[in-house]
Design an enzyme around this catalytic site. Structure first.
Site, short mmCIF file in Angstrom:
data_model
loop_
_atom_site.label_atom_id
_atom_site.label_comp_id
_atom_site.label_asym_id
_atom_site.label_seq_id
_atom_site.Cartn_x
_atom_site.Cartn_y
_atom_site.Cartn_z
N MET A 88 0.82 -1.21 0.00
CA MET A 88 0.00 0.00 0.00
C MET A 88 0.86 1.26 0.00
O MET A 88 0.57 2.22 -0.73
CB MET A 88 -0.94 0.00 1.20
CG MET A 88 -2.02 -1.06 1.14
SD MET A 88 -3.01 -0.99 -0.38
CE MET A 88 -3.74 0.63 -0.22
N ASP A 133 10.95 3.91 5.18
CA ASP A 133 10.78 2.61 5.82
C ASP A 133 12.04 2.31 6.61
O ASP A 133 13.15 2.55 6.12
CB ASP A 133 10.51 1.51 4.79
CG ASP A 133 9.86 0.28 5.42
OD1 ASP A 133 10.49 -0.33 6.29
OD2 ASP A 133 8.73 -0.05 5.02
N VAL A 181 2.40 -1.47 9.37
CA VAL A 181 1.71 -2.68 9.82
C VAL A 181 0.41 -2.33 10.55
O VAL A 181 0.32 -1.31 11.24
CB VAL A 181 2.64 -3.50 10.74
CG1 VAL A 181 3.01 -2.72 11.98
CG2 VAL A 181 2.03 -4.85 11.09
N GLU A 182 -0.62 -3.21 10.39
CA GLU A 182 -1.95 -2.95 10.96
C GLU A 182 -2.00 -3.36 12.44
O GLU A 182 -2.74 -4.28 12.82
CB GLU A 182 -3.02 -3.69 10.16
CG GLU A 182 -3.43 -3.00 8.88
CD GLU A 182 -4.30 -1.77 9.12
OE1 GLU A 182 -5.49 -1.91 9.39
OE2 GLU A 182 -3.74 -0.66 9.03
N LYS A 228 1.24 1.80 15.22
CA LYS A 228 0.81 3.05 14.59
C LYS A 228 0.89 4.21 15.59
O LYS A 228 1.29 5.33 15.24
CB LYS A 228 -0.59 2.90 14.03
CG LYS A 228 -0.67 1.98 12.81
CD LYS A 228 -2.06 1.96 12.21
CE LYS A 228 -2.17 0.94 11.09
NZ LYS A 228 -1.37 1.29 9.91
N SER A 273 -7.06 0.25 7.33
CA SER A 273 -8.31 -0.19 6.72
C SER A 273 -9.40 -0.43 7.75
O SER A 273 -10.56 -0.64 7.37
CB SER A 273 -8.07 -1.49 5.93
OG SER A 273 -7.57 -2.49 6.78
N HIS A 317 -7.91 6.29 3.45
CA HIS A 317 -7.82 4.86 3.18
C HIS A 317 -7.94 4.58 1.69
O HIS A 317 -9.02 4.67 1.10
CB HIS A 317 -8.92 4.11 3.95
CG HIS A 317 -8.93 2.64 3.68
ND1 HIS A 317 -10.10 1.91 3.61
CD2 HIS A 317 -7.92 1.76 3.42
CE1 HIS A 317 -9.80 0.65 3.34
NE2 HIS A 317 -8.49 0.54 3.22
N ASN A 333 -6.53 -1.37 -2.64
CA ASN A 333 -5.48 -2.06 -3.38
C ASN A 333 -6.05 -2.72 -4.64
O ASN A 333 -7.09 -3.38 -4.56
CB ASN A 333 -4.85 -3.12 -2.46
CG ASN A 333 -3.64 -3.79 -3.07
OD1 ASN A 333 -2.89 -3.17 -3.81
ND2 ASN A 333 -3.45 -5.06 -2.77
N GLU A 389 -11.53 6.34 1.11
CA GLU A 389 -12.34 6.69 2.28
C GLU A 389 -11.61 7.77 3.08
O GLU A 389 -10.47 7.56 3.52
CB GLU A 389 -12.56 5.47 3.17
CG GLU A 389 -13.50 4.44 2.59
CD GLU A 389 -13.66 3.22 3.49
OE1 GLU A 389 -14.79 2.74 3.62
OE2 GLU A 389 -12.65 2.76 4.05
N ASN A 441 -15.05 -2.02 4.48
CA ASN A 441 -14.70 -3.25 5.19
C ASN A 441 -15.77 -3.67 6.18
O ASN A 441 -15.95 -4.86 6.44
CB ASN A 441 -13.35 -3.09 5.89
CG ASN A 441 -12.19 -3.24 4.93
OD1 ASN A 441 -12.30 -3.92 3.93
ND2 ASN A 441 -11.07 -2.59 5.23
#
Length: 701
Positions: A312, A331, A389-390, A395, A417, A438, A441, A450, A488
């Site tokens: 993403m 990164d 990472v989710e 975060k 997401s 958001h 993909n 979003e 989602n």
């Protein structure tokens, strides 16, 4: 006036389209009548030697018909009158005794392309905005101002169907190769090249190509029908009607062709598929004009940073750089950064092959990205998008660090997401500048974004995110911070239900086939593989913890993930994914999962499977509206169509509920809750609407 006339001393008249008060030229009844009147005057002009049709707009030649007229005057007599007017005016242009040339720069679509086809000659600019095509089938209709007749006659039936059926839009070089245009020119030399073409005089009609002759044209049509049915499952009548009309008009007079074209158009425009596809078009136009919060100020975004170089993050960086924005791609892992840059390079390279970019544009876009793996100040950045990472704790740590590195007015956005925007922002000194942006993909293909507004997000932050999203050419929907946001939130129960059906003993192919027949672009288990089984399970578990309406999760995905089966990215999930094949085969090793039959005593029919998969989305969509996740039914349907490909011809889950009748939806959900599982029980909003005989949308006139 929408058209200006300039007759020079050489007898060349330039008709310049420039719609007042608009950035686009479109054909409405008034513009057609003005063109008709100008042609009348030119027919009586003794000094006239030729006509050039041009545009004063920067990016538009003529974008097509004004679709609002179709909605304002839906009765057959009025619509038939518009079709007849276009036929008469364009044929008048074609039959002028002097040559005519369309000087095309910018979008030349629909009625604009049909006008150009009525000219003797066409020259297209090499400029990036130039796109030529007949996209009417995407709206549920066919080209009805002569395009279904003139295009096959010009370039042959196979090539014409190759454009019309998918609504394909060509850049200048592609149009030249097909014979749709006669020359290309740099925008600065477009009019000069048009004048040279006029010197060739009136065009001599081309001989009918072999593939357009009888009986070969019927073989071409037969193959085209098979291909369309394979792709659309027969849900879209317009492409089939286009094949019929384009084939039937070959070899006939213009007048006979016009009659067939008009009859087909009037038949199609009354279909529910056309009404729903037109509504999708209007929803897209609505998103482009989505207003910022009252009293807010959007701050310009001239430089962007993206944190996280995964799929993403790389996609967001590539898309932003392609829109001329300098991008810092950060990164902490150099290997991840290298992979992200390779991904970006691949997207640019493939885009250049498909003529989305020139090689020079692709190179310049890639060069606008600065990779960084160390901590640096970000004071030059106007907006940061986190795509790491989710995990909430990760975060939060990233955002705490970002707050120390950016300016006080820099917007801090997350591409999460599903995680709470407010939770991400809660440890910051200035949570008002945190917002969700958001993307979906793959970023370079998916239009929807979003814009997720947290309870502490400021109006200025929303306005800036909205302006940034539009500047990227994306289509935004504003969503309030809630579990799963909009797409989602509705999609995940559908995927979980598909997994339940599989565990009850239904094959992945059978489950997916039901939804392909319904009109979805991909079945739910194939989609789960594409998303990633680990990602799907993570979101499903998060929503199950935060939403009381979520149904129970079983251990199917846990067991598959334990084997290293993550879906497409690992090569194996519900299907075997082979890079050499576009169509993955069912995974033959799924038998280790012990089936758990439904509590229903009767076998499930395809209709029951469809109801379980579709109505669970309708139910969740109604909950989203009831809980103010979004403000309007249009937002729900727009988000699902653009974000998931939800059968556009059905208009979205809430329009679909209206088409079934809310009372019928409630009755069927009650039956599923009784026979299958309690989580199908209709939400309070649906039950109340059923009792009051209400609909989500006003009834059609």
């Amino acid at each position: 006036m929408n058209i200006t006339r300039q007759l020079d001393a050489d007898g060349i008249c330039t008709l310049t389209f420039d719609r007042e008060g608009s950035s686009a030229n479109v054909f409405d009844r008034a513009t057609l009548m003005q063109l008709d009147a100008l042609l009348t005057s030119l027919e009586n002009e003794p000094a006239l030697r030729g006509i050039i049709l041009a545009s004063a707009k920067d990016k538009i030649f003529i974008a097509g018909a004004d679709l609002h007229e179709f909605v304002r005057s839906p009765d057959p007599e009025s619509l038939g009158g518009i079709v007849d007017l276009g036929h008469r005016v364009f044929t008048r242009l074609q039959k002028l005794p002097v040559p005519s040339v369309a000087a095309i720069h910018g979008a030349c679509l629909g009625g604009g392309c049909e006008l150009a086809l009525a000219c003797d000659w066409r020259v297209a600019s090499t400029g990036k905005p130039t796109k030529i095509g007949l996209p009417e089938t995407q709206l549920g209709i066919i080209p009805a101002w002569g395009g279904s007749i003139r295009l096959p006659a010009l370039i042959g039936l196979p090539a014409a169907l190759g454009m019309i059926l998918p609504g394909r839009q060509l850049v200048g070089a592609q149009a030249l190769k097909l014979g749709l245009v006669d020359q290309l020119a740099h925008p600065e030399y477009l009019l000069a090249t048009a004048r040279k073409l006029l010197a060739a005089g009136k065009r001599t009609p081309r001989a009918v190509s072999l593939a357009s002759s009888t009986p070969l044209k019927h073989l071409v049509a037969s193959k085209a029908r098979r291909d369309v049915l394979a792709k659309t499952h027969g849900h879209y009548p317009a492409p089939l009607k286009a094949i019929e009309v384009c084939t039937a008009t070959l070899g006939r007079s213009l007048e006979e062709g016009f009659a067939l074209e008009k009859a087909a158009f009037l038949e199609l425009i009354r279909t529910p598929e056309c009404r729903n596809l037109l509504s999708v078009f209007f929803l897209q136009e609505r998103a482009k004009k989505l207003p910022a919060p009252a009293g807010s100020t959007a701050h310009p975004v001239r430089r962007v940073a993206v944190v996280g170089a995964g799929v993403m993050g790389a996609g967001i960086a590539q898309w932003s750089s392609a829109r001329s924005l300098p991008v810092i791609l950060k990164d902490v892992a150099p290997d991840a950064l290298a992979r992200g840059l390779r991904t970006i390079e691949t997207v640019y390279r493939e885009g250049a092959k498909r003529r989305v970019f020139t090689v020079a544009e692709a190179t310049a876009g890639f060069d606008r990205i600065t990779p960084v793996s160390t901590a640096i100040p970000l004071t030059s950045v106007d907006l940061v998008i986190e795509a790491a990472v989710e995990k909430l704790e990760a975060k939060q740590a990233i955002f705490r660090d970002l707050e120390t590195r950016v300016r006080p007015d820099t917007v801090l956005a997350t591409n999460t997401s599903a995680l709470s925007i407010d939770a991400i922002a809660q440890t910051l000194t200035h949570p008002e500048r945190v917002i969700g942006i958001h993307f979906f993909n793959p970023v370079h293909r998916m239009q929807l974004v979003e814009i997720v507004r947290g309870p502490r997000t400021s109006p200025d932050t929303v306005a800036t995110a909205l302006q940034f999203t539009k500047a990227l050419g994306k289509l935004p929907v504003i969503v309030n911070d809630s579990p799963g946001f909009l797409v989602n939130r509705i999609l995940m129960p559908y995927l979980v239900e598909a997994v339940r059906l599989f565990r009850e003993g239904h094959s992945p192919a059978a489950i997916d086939h039901v939804m392909l027949d319904f009109g979805m672009p991909m079945g739910p288990l194939r989609l789960a593989d594409e998303v990633g089984l680990d990602v799907a399970l993570h979101v499903a578990k998060d929503l199950a913890q935060r939403l009381p309406s979520s149904g129970p999760l079983d251990d199917t995905l846990d067991q598959m993930i334990a084997k290293g089966w993550l879906g497409k990215k690992s090569g194996r999930g519900f299907y075997i994914h082979n890079t050499r094949s576009r169509h993955p085969a069912p995974n033959p090793d799924l038998g280790f999962l012990i089936p758990r039959p439904s509590r229903s005593s009767s076998p499930s029919s395809a209709d029951t499977l469809r109801d379980r998969l579709v109505l669970i989305m309708v139910n969740e969509a109604a909950r989203c509206l009831a809980e103010d996740v979004v403000a309007f039914p249009e937002d729900v349907d727009f988000g699902m169509i653009l974000g998931t490909g939800w059968a556009p011809f059905r208009g979205g889950p809430l329009r679909y509920a209206d088409s079934l009748g809310v009372a019928s939806v409630v009755s069927r959900l009650d039956a599923l809750a009784r026979d299958i599982a309690p989580h199908f029980a209709p939400c309070d909003r649906l039950r109340a609407m059923s009792g009051d005989n209400l609909t989500f949308y006003p009834p059609a006139p």
